[in-house]
Enzyme design. Structure first.
Site, mmCIF file in Angstrom:
data_model
loop_
_atom_site.group_PDB
_atom_site.id
_atom_site.type_symbol
_atom_site.label_atom_id
_atom_site.label_comp_id
_atom_site.label_asym_id
_atom_site.label_seq_id
_atom_site.Cartn_x
_atom_site.Cartn_y
_atom_site.Cartn_z
ATOM 1 N N TRP A 33 0.799 -1.309 -0.193
ATOM 2 C CA TRP A 33 0.054 -0.008 -0.105
ATOM 3 C C TRP A 33 0.831 1.326 -0.090
ATOM 4 O O TRP A 33 2.121 1.139 0.380
ATOM 5 C CB TRP A 33 -0.911 -0.057 1.356
ATOM 6 N N GLU A 76 7.191 8.463 14.003
ATOM 7 C CA GLU A 76 7.555 7.755 12.761
ATOM 8 C C GLU A 76 8.269 8.814 11.810
ATOM 9 O O GLU A 76 9.244 8.208 11.007
ATOM 10 C CB GLU A 76 6.191 7.527 12.113
ATOM 11 N N GLU A 112 8.934 1.611 6.199
ATOM 12 C CA GLU A 112 8.498 2.466 7.473
ATOM 13 C C GLU A 112 8.523 3.876 7.161
ATOM 14 O O GLU A 112 7.525 4.514 7.648
ATOM 15 C CB GLU A 112 9.450 2.499 8.598
ATOM 16 N N HIS A 115 4.763 5.409 6.750
ATOM 17 C CA HIS A 115 3.927 5.548 8.077
ATOM 18 C C HIS A 115 3.842 7.237 8.364
ATOM 19 O O HIS A 115 2.745 7.656 8.643
ATOM 20 C CB HIS A 115 4.430 4.921 9.113
ATOM 21 N N GLU A 165 8.606 -2.595 17.765
ATOM 22 C CA GLU A 165 7.436 -2.956 16.455
ATOM 23 C C GLU A 165 6.461 -3.255 17.171
ATOM 24 O O GLU A 165 5.154 -3.099 16.715
ATOM 25 C CB GLU A 165 7.948 -4.054 15.785
ATOM 26 N N THR A 168 4.444 -0.265 18.701
ATOM 27 C CA THR A 168 3.775 0.461 17.712
ATOM 28 C C THR A 168 2.790 0.063 17.011
ATOM 29 O O THR A 168 1.618 0.451 16.669
ATOM 30 C CB THR A 168 4.763 1.095 16.665
ATOM 31 N N ASP A 197 1.452 -3.546 9.221
ATOM 32 C CA ASP A 197 3.166 -3.552 8.946
ATOM 33 C C ASP A 197 4.049 -3.593 10.091
ATOM 34 O O ASP A 197 4.927 -4.360 10.179
ATOM 35 C CB ASP A 197 3.542 -1.891 8.359
ATOM 36 N N GLU A 198 3.592 -3.222 11.124
ATOM 37 C CA GLU A 198 4.454 -2.968 12.633
ATOM 38 C C GLU A 198 4.504 -4.519 13.057
ATOM 39 O O GLU A 198 5.371 -5.026 13.516
ATOM 40 C CB GLU A 198 3.682 -2.113 13.401
ATOM 41 N N HIS A 201 6.698 -6.431 10.942
ATOM 42 C CA HIS A 201 8.221 -6.182 11.316
ATOM 43 C C HIS A 201 8.518 -6.883 12.600
ATOM 44 O O HIS A 201 9.524 -7.373 12.808
ATOM 45 C CB HIS A 201 8.450 -4.739 11.377
HETATM 46 FE FE LIG Z 1 7.808 -0.094 12.945
HETATM 47 FE FE LIG Z 2 6.226 2.671 11.593
#
Ligand SMILES: [Fe+2]
Ligand SMILES: [Fe+2]
Length: 330
Positions: A33, A76, A112, A115, A165, A168, A197-198, A201
């Site tokens: 995305w 971020e 990242e 974000h 991670e 977040t 995403d976090e 990760h």
């Molecule tokens: Fe992250």
């Molecule tokens: Fe992030």
């Protein structure tokens, strides 16, 4: 062999799998995305209507929410600090043939970077915040850097990133829930996808730690112990507002996040417990005496910290930040 040299050996040994780990845990730019997917499209005739909608719906969100969203966005946006820190970790090499680890750091950074980008654009359009004050804080935070107490040690750094991670993930996910509750569907989707995403990760960094536990269990245990004993410092611990001294805004930002339940001291303990379970700390074998003691300490830590977390009192009233104008927010 010195501890440092063992770590370099271990990083080299694991490096052969980094390519596969990148494929498993990161997503290519063309498939993932992009901020624009969740924001008004400037190419469309509907652009102004979409902005109008954002501005109307924004009025449903309370003061503390904006403080947290701004703080999360600034955290971020300080990505240059994190990338430069990780590039400097022992075993990561961006010069000599650009090893697999530096490739990991760059591709993680690329993901990242979206974000801060998407949150920044959203906040700019929302009409609820003082963008200039936010920009000054962001610039300060990048200039101030951070010290997370990991040194250049890859073991400590991977404990830190595994923890962060997940932290977040929790905060973006909770923000998403509040946004949805107030009818801000698009903002909800945006924060939800960031939290996804976090989580991905988090799985990656935890996997790195898992692999280190297999080849160097005692030293990995000592690194986990070291990080938890000194406590995980938040990446924005040097946060300040314009005209203030370094770090002066962090506590109130953190209080605000606790007050609206976006990230609490109980979450900190939950993350610790999740890491203990994930790495099956109770089952690790081949530990030396010192590492056995470190394991005992870690196993008992969550219940000890939980008792302390219960006692923490958070101020009831909102703290006035320059980032959010009180006159325009309910
Ligand atoms: Fe992250
Ligand atoms: Fe992030």
């Amino acid at each position: 062999m010195s501890l440092k040299n063992v770590r370099l050996e271990v990083m080299k040994f694991l490096e052969k799998d980094v390519e596969t780990l990148i494929e498993k845990y990161l997503i290519e730019p063309e498939k993932i995305w992009q901020p624009t997917d969740f924001l008004p499209n400037p190419d469309s005739d509907q652009f102004y209507n979409q902005i109008e909608e954002i501005r109307e719906l924004s009025k449903e969100l309370p003061y503390d929410f904006w403080v947290v969203l701004v703080g999360d966005m600034i955290t971020e946006e300080a990505l240059p600090t994190y990338e430069s820190w990780l590039m400097d970790v022992e075993g990561v090499d961006q010069v000599n043939g650009q090893n697999g680890w530096s490739k990991w750091v760059r591709q993680w950074t690329a993901e990242e970077n979206r974000h801060g980008d998407v949150l920044n654009k959203y906040l700019y359009l929302s009409g609820r915040v003082n963008m200039r004050e936010i920009e000054v804080t962001t610039q300060h935070l990048i200039a101030d850097g951070f010290d997370i107490g990991t040194d250049r040690d890859p073991y400590k750094n991977f404990v830190y990133t595994s923890f962060q991670e997940l932290a977040t993930y929790i905060s973006h996910n909770r923000v998403a829930k509040i946004a949805r509750k107030t009818g801000n569907k698009q903002l909800g989707k945006m924060c939800q996808i960031i939290s996804g995403d976090e989580m991905r990760h988090h799985h990656a960094y935890s996997d790195f730690v898992d692999r280190i536990f297999k080849v160097d269990p005692s030293q990995m245990m000592m690194a986990f112990h070291y990080m938890m004993k000194q406590k995980i410092t938040m990446p924005a611990h040097f946060l300040r507002e314009s005209g203030d001294k370094i770090g002066t805004a962090f506590e109130e930002f953190s209080n605000t996040a606790q007050r609206i339940g976006v990230y609490t001291s109980k979450d900190y303990v939950d993350i610790l417990q999740k890491l203990i379970d994930r790495w099956e700390i109770d089952k690790i074998t081949n530990l030396d005496d010192e590492a056995e003691k470190a394991r005992d300490y870690l196993m008992k830590l969550p219940s000890r910290m939980l008792r302390l977390a219960d006692r923490i009192k958070i101020p009831e009233n909102s703290y006035q930040f320059k980032w959010v104008n009180p006159a325009i927010v309910k």
